[in-house]
Enzyme design. Structure first.
Site, PDB file in Angstrom:
ATOM      1  N   CYS A 198       0.899  -1.131   0.074  1.00 52.01           N
ATOM      2  CA  CYS A 198       0.107  -0.017  -0.148  1.00 52.01           C
ATOM      3  C   CYS A 198       0.862   1.218   0.150  1.00 52.01           C
ATOM      4  O   CYS A 198       1.824   1.350   0.479  1.00 52.01           O
ATOM      5  CB  CYS A 198      -1.078   0.095   1.028  1.00 52.01           C
ATOM      6  N   ARG A 224       3.714  -0.116  -4.765  1.00 48.72           N
ATOM      7  CA  ARG A 224       3.457  -0.582  -3.441  1.00 48.72           C
ATOM      8  C   ARG A 224       2.348  -1.426  -3.283  1.00 48.72           C
ATOM      9  O   ARG A 224       1.877  -2.088  -2.491  1.00 48.72           O
ATOM     10  CB  ARG A 224       3.645   0.382  -2.775  1.00 48.72           C
ATOM     11  N   TRP A 264      -2.605  -2.793  -1.691  1.00 47.85           N
ATOM     12  CA  TRP A 264      -2.347  -4.275  -1.788  1.00 47.85           C
ATOM     13  C   TRP A 264      -3.050  -4.790  -0.515  1.00 47.85           C
ATOM     14  O   TRP A 264      -2.808  -4.726   0.447  1.00 47.85           O
ATOM     15  CB  TRP A 264      -0.737  -4.485  -1.721  1.00 47.85           C
ATOM     16  N   ASN A 277      -1.404   2.346   5.598  1.00 45.49           N
ATOM     17  CA  ASN A 277      -0.610   1.106   5.269  1.00 45.49           C
ATOM     18  C   ASN A 277      -0.205   0.449   6.429  1.00 45.49           C
ATOM     19  O   ASN A 277       0.132   1.040   7.240  1.00 45.49           O
ATOM     20  CB  ASN A 277       0.519   1.763   4.395  1.00 45.49           C
ATOM     21  N   GLY A 278      -0.634  -0.951   6.593  1.00 43.45           N
ATOM     22  CA  GLY A 278      -0.229  -1.629   7.617  1.00 43.45           C
ATOM     23  C   GLY A 278      -1.305  -2.597   8.005  1.00 43.45           C
ATOM     24  O   GLY A 278      -2.366  -2.997   7.247  1.00 43.45           O
ATOM     25  N   GLU A 328      17.351 -17.497  -8.113  1.00 42.72           N
ATOM     26  CA  GLU A 328      16.904 -16.217  -8.632  1.00 42.72           C
ATOM     27  C   GLU A 328      16.320 -16.095 -10.203  1.00 42.72           C
ATOM     28  O   GLU A 328      15.226 -15.352 -10.176  1.00 42.72           O
ATOM     29  CB  GLU A 328      17.951 -15.077  -8.371  1.00 42.72           C
ATOM     30  N   LYS A 348      12.506 -15.234 -10.695  1.00 46.45           N
ATOM     31  CA  LYS A 348      12.314 -14.022 -11.640  1.00 46.45           C
ATOM     32  C   LYS A 348      10.999 -14.421 -12.666  1.00 46.45           C
ATOM     33  O   LYS A 348      10.170 -13.833 -13.132  1.00 46.45           O
ATOM     34  CB  LYS A 348      13.194 -13.543 -12.416  1.00 46.45           C
ATOM     35  N   GLU A 398       7.738 -14.853 -11.130  1.00 50.06           N
ATOM     36  CA  GLU A 398       6.805 -13.767 -10.591  1.00 50.06           C
ATOM     37  C   GLU A 398       6.605 -12.723 -12.062  1.00 50.06           C
ATOM     38  O   GLU A 398       5.568 -12.132 -11.750  1.00 50.06           O
ATOM     39  CB  GLU A 398       7.779 -13.029  -9.465  1.00 50.06           C
ATOM     40  N   HIS A 430      17.852 -36.733  -7.454  1.00 50.95           N
ATOM     41  CA  HIS A 430      17.208 -37.372  -6.342  1.00 50.95           C
ATOM     42  C   HIS A 430      15.480 -37.136  -6.443  1.00 50.95           C
ATOM     43  O   HIS A 430      14.923 -37.257  -5.367  1.00 50.95           O
ATOM     44  CB  HIS A 430      17.961 -36.642  -5.089  1.00 50.95           C
ATOM     45  N   LYS A 458       5.805  -4.152  -3.918  1.00 51.24           N
ATOM     46  CA  LYS A 458       7.083  -4.038  -3.875  1.00 51.24           C
ATOM     47  C   LYS A 458       7.739  -4.254  -2.487  1.00 51.24           C
ATOM     48  O   LYS A 458       9.026  -4.566  -2.097  1.00 51.24           O
ATOM     49  CB  LYS A 458       7.641  -2.577  -4.536  1.00 51.24           C
TER      50      LYS A 458
HETATM   51  O1  M6R Z   1      12.995  -5.195   0.016  1.00 55.15           O
HETATM   52  P1  M6R Z   1      13.363  -6.716   0.243  1.00 55.15           P
HETATM   53  O2  M6R Z   1      14.798  -6.853  -0.279  1.00 55.15           O
HETATM   54  O3  M6R Z   1      13.547  -7.186   1.723  1.00 55.15           O
HETATM   55  O4  M6R Z   1      12.411  -7.736  -0.569  1.00 55.15           O
HETATM   56  C1  M6R Z   1      12.556  -8.905  -0.227  1.00 55.15           C
HETATM   57  C2  M6R Z   1      11.751  -9.541  -1.171  1.00 55.15           C
HETATM   58  O5  M6R Z   1      10.102  -9.264  -0.879  1.00 55.15           O
HETATM   59  C3  M6R Z   1      11.794  -9.151  -2.827  1.00 55.15           C
HETATM   60  O6  M6R Z   1      13.079  -9.500  -3.174  1.00 55.15           O
HETATM   61  C4  M6R Z   1      10.753  -9.963  -3.560  1.00 55.15           C
HETATM   62  O7  M6R Z   1      10.970 -11.443  -3.520  1.00 55.15           O
HETATM   63  C5  M6R Z   1      10.805  -9.369  -5.140  1.00 55.15           C
HETATM   64  N1  M6R Z   1       9.540  -9.550  -5.536  1.00 55.15           N
HETATM   65  C6  M6R Z   1      11.983 -10.118  -6.003  1.00 55.15           C
HETATM   66  O8  M6R Z   1      11.863  -9.611  -7.191  1.00 55.15           O
END
Ligand code: M6R
Length: 609
Positions: free
Chosen positions: A2, A27, A75, A101-102, A485, A489, A492, A508, A604
């Protein structure tokens, strides 16, 4: 999780707020809304979906030139994405409106009490409970600021909120507890927002609010008090040095693409001032007062956790420090935290606001361990609560998928490993250290040159593999972290199921899934583990699995698609692998027509558990 903004000034406030929401939309983007005073009413206009839906709705409304307004982009946490759950929420009498937000953790109990007092709720949100709680406190309190404070003392949890009242149409109120909120001081105008870009076109003068700060702001005045005693809070305004260009697309199709291409500069910026003029020593004064950790517990989430897994290899092999890497949401609930004497925690977070990572930091500190923060966002909660903080200096990362932030985290981990290596004063390490630093210094130019060809290959391969519904990503050693990673990527951004595996683990069990429709993206660089990874690739090929192999010239690797990147010694070769993986996911998602910068269901900054 948010984005909120409040504005009081001399300009038409709704456009200022909408513009700010555009810069906060990363956000959350399930719904959006604004509130402002009009004809003695507090008008609330909200719409489900992205901000564009709200803008369409606003275009059909008669909006006066209110000079105070607030807005929200959501969000969802409590209640599905729907207009009734969108913010702002109003009190039953329509006198108050709030954006939040929260999470208010005790909202259910509060709701029960308020219902007994006659309040009626139209949404499933905790926020509607909060605004009615303030309204209830207001009945006994002539000063809204005091009523606001009284309500916040009853609400447990995390919040950054802005509040407006019908009777004071030129004033907004705000408060912060465990969620980001920054106050912007302009000339004849004031702002509060979840992130600086929301108001950066108007002012660079900011106050990073603390937990427990409560604000009253009009165009020309503001006061910041402490929630516990309503005494003035001591704050020195700070100047923001980066500009809006850093938070704009600059001709790139998406923020993500821009941020991938910024990585050469990010590496150079992260190193700036951190290497001696002779290029033979790492300068990290932030760590000078700490001893070399006996053991390091690196705690993070998502992409930052992958950076931790990668950095572990350097810290172990260069700095001789035993390292444990942990996912923050697991670490924080361990019964007996494995923190021994001399152990330290290193928490990594781009945003510096990730709830689980922040909780892990607090746990480590509670156990008496020094907790180092590695963050990108200046003044973020983790940065402020850490025993000491190192900033990655990557600049604002707007795309929800993290790219350049990981690159900067990797760079900082490499510098930390070399810094701690030097502190141990092992004679044989010194010459090698200079060699590593020379390579790091050459990285920006190498990567700059390599990126256009990488992008081209990624585009070509995306057309060939876009119909796959599953993907394996394989790697060994430091490339295992990068394989994880790569898989994250891809899933997501393009919503294609992808699994990252240690290449040697395939046999395995996971290899059972391989068939001609289940491709594998293998990272098999020219390093000592190459023969092992090559065997694992052959095992996949023997089951008719298609393989994209990311490798170096001269390895002679045979695969359906062999993608070569410039050679670097391990583990620094990771800096060539990472952008290739990012570009492949970017191109896959873009080709499939997905919303690259704002993938579904994500936000984010993850400030909830
Ligand atoms: O702000 P942060 O680095 O703590 O965030 C961690 C994860 O939420 C963040 O890396 C998330 O996995 C992203 N969507 C990756 O692209």
């Amino acid at each position: 999780m948010c984005g909120i903004i409040g504005y009081a000034g001399c300009r038409p406030a709704v456009p200022v707020v909408i513009e700010g929401l555009h810069r906060l939309e990363y956000r959350g983007y399930d719904s959006a809304g604004v509130a402002f005073a009009q004809n003695k009413y507090l008008r609330v206009i909200r719409a489900k979906g992205k901000l564009s839906a709200l803008e369409e709705k606003l275009a059909t409304e008669q909006i006066t030139t209110a000079t105070c307004a607030m807005g929200h982009t959501r969000w969802a946490t409590h209640g599905v994405p729907a207009e009734r759950n969108a913010h702002p929420h109003s009190s039953n009498d329509g006198a108050l409106a709030i954006v939040h937000n929260g999470i208010i953790e005790n909202f259910q109990e509060l709701k029960t009490e308020l219902t007994a007092k006659g309040h009626v709720f139209h949404s499933e949100t905790d926020t509607e409970v909060l605004v009615n709680l303030i309204a209830e406190c207001r009945k006994r309190e002539p000063d809204l600021l005091y009523a606001f404070a009284a309500a916040l003392r009853l609400a447990h949890g995390a919040y950054a909120v802005c509040l407006m009242e019908r009777g004071a149409p030129d004033t907004f109120y705000a408060a912060r507890m465990s969620a980001p909120l920054i106050f912007g001081i302009g000339a004849g105008e004031n702002f509060a927002a979840s992130d600086i870009p929301a108001f950066l076109p108007y002012t660079r003068k900011v106050i990073f609010l603390d937990d427990g700060d409560i604000v009253q702001a009009s165009a020309k005045n503001y006061r910041i008090l402490r929630l516990e005693n309503l005494q003035p809070a001591a704050h020195e305004p700070q100047k923001i040095l980066w500009d809006m260009q850093a938070a704009q697309k600059n001709g790139y199709r998406h923020f993500m693409l821009k941020e991938i291409f910024e990585q050469p500069r990010v590496i150079a910026d992260a190193m700036a001032g951190r290497v001696s003029p002779q290029g033979d020593a790492v300068l990290l004064p932030e760590l000078d007062d700490l001893p070399v950790p006996a053991r390091l517990h690196i705690v993070a989430c998502g992409t930052s956790w992958h950076a931790a897994l990668w950095g572990r290899h350097l810290l172990e092999s260069w700095a001789h420090i035993p390292v444990q890497t942990e996912i923050a949401s697991e670490f924080r609930y361990r019964d007996n935290l494995p923190l021994g004497k001399g152990d330290m925690a290193l928490v990594i977070s781009q945003s510096g606001e990730t709830a689980d990572t922040l909780a892990a930091l607090r746990m480590a500190k509670k156990q008496g361990a020094a907790a180092i923060g590695l963050c990108n966002v200046i003044g973020s909660s983790i940065a402020r609560e850490a025993s000491t903080v190192l900033y990655t200096q990557a600049g604002p990362e707007i795309s929800v998928a993290s790219t350049k932030a990981m690159c900067s985290q990797m760079l900082m981990l490499a510098l930390m490993a070399l810094y701690w290596q030097a502190k141990q004063d092992r004679p044989t390490d010194a010459a090698r250290r200079k060699g590593w630093l020379d390579i790091l210094a050459s990285l920006p130019a190498m990567l700059e040159e390599a990126l256009p060809a990488m992008h081209e290959t990624a585009r070509r391969l995306s057309r060939k593999y876009a119909q796959a519904r599953n993907f394996f990503y394989l790697g060994r050693g430091h490339c295992f972290a990068l394989a994880l990673e790569g898989a994250l990527k891809l899933k997501e951004l393009s919503y294609i199921h992808a699994e990252g595996y240690a290449a040697g683990e395939m046999k395995h069990g996971p290899i059972a899934l391989i068939d001609p429709a289940f491709p594998t993206f293998a990272v098999a660089l020219d390093d000592p583990l190459f023969p092992k990874t090559k065997s694992n690739i052959e095992e996949v090929q023997a089951r008719q699995g298609k393989v994209i192999a990311l490798t170096n010239e001269g390895t002679g690797l045979s695969a359906d698609d062999v993608w070569t990147v410039p050679h670097l010694p391990p583990p620094l070769a990771g800096f060539m692998v990472l952008p290739a993986l990012q570009l492949f996911s970017y191109e896959m998602a873009d080709y499939l027509g997905k919303d690259v910068d704002q993938p579904r269901n994500l936000a984010k900054s993850v400030t909830v558990e």
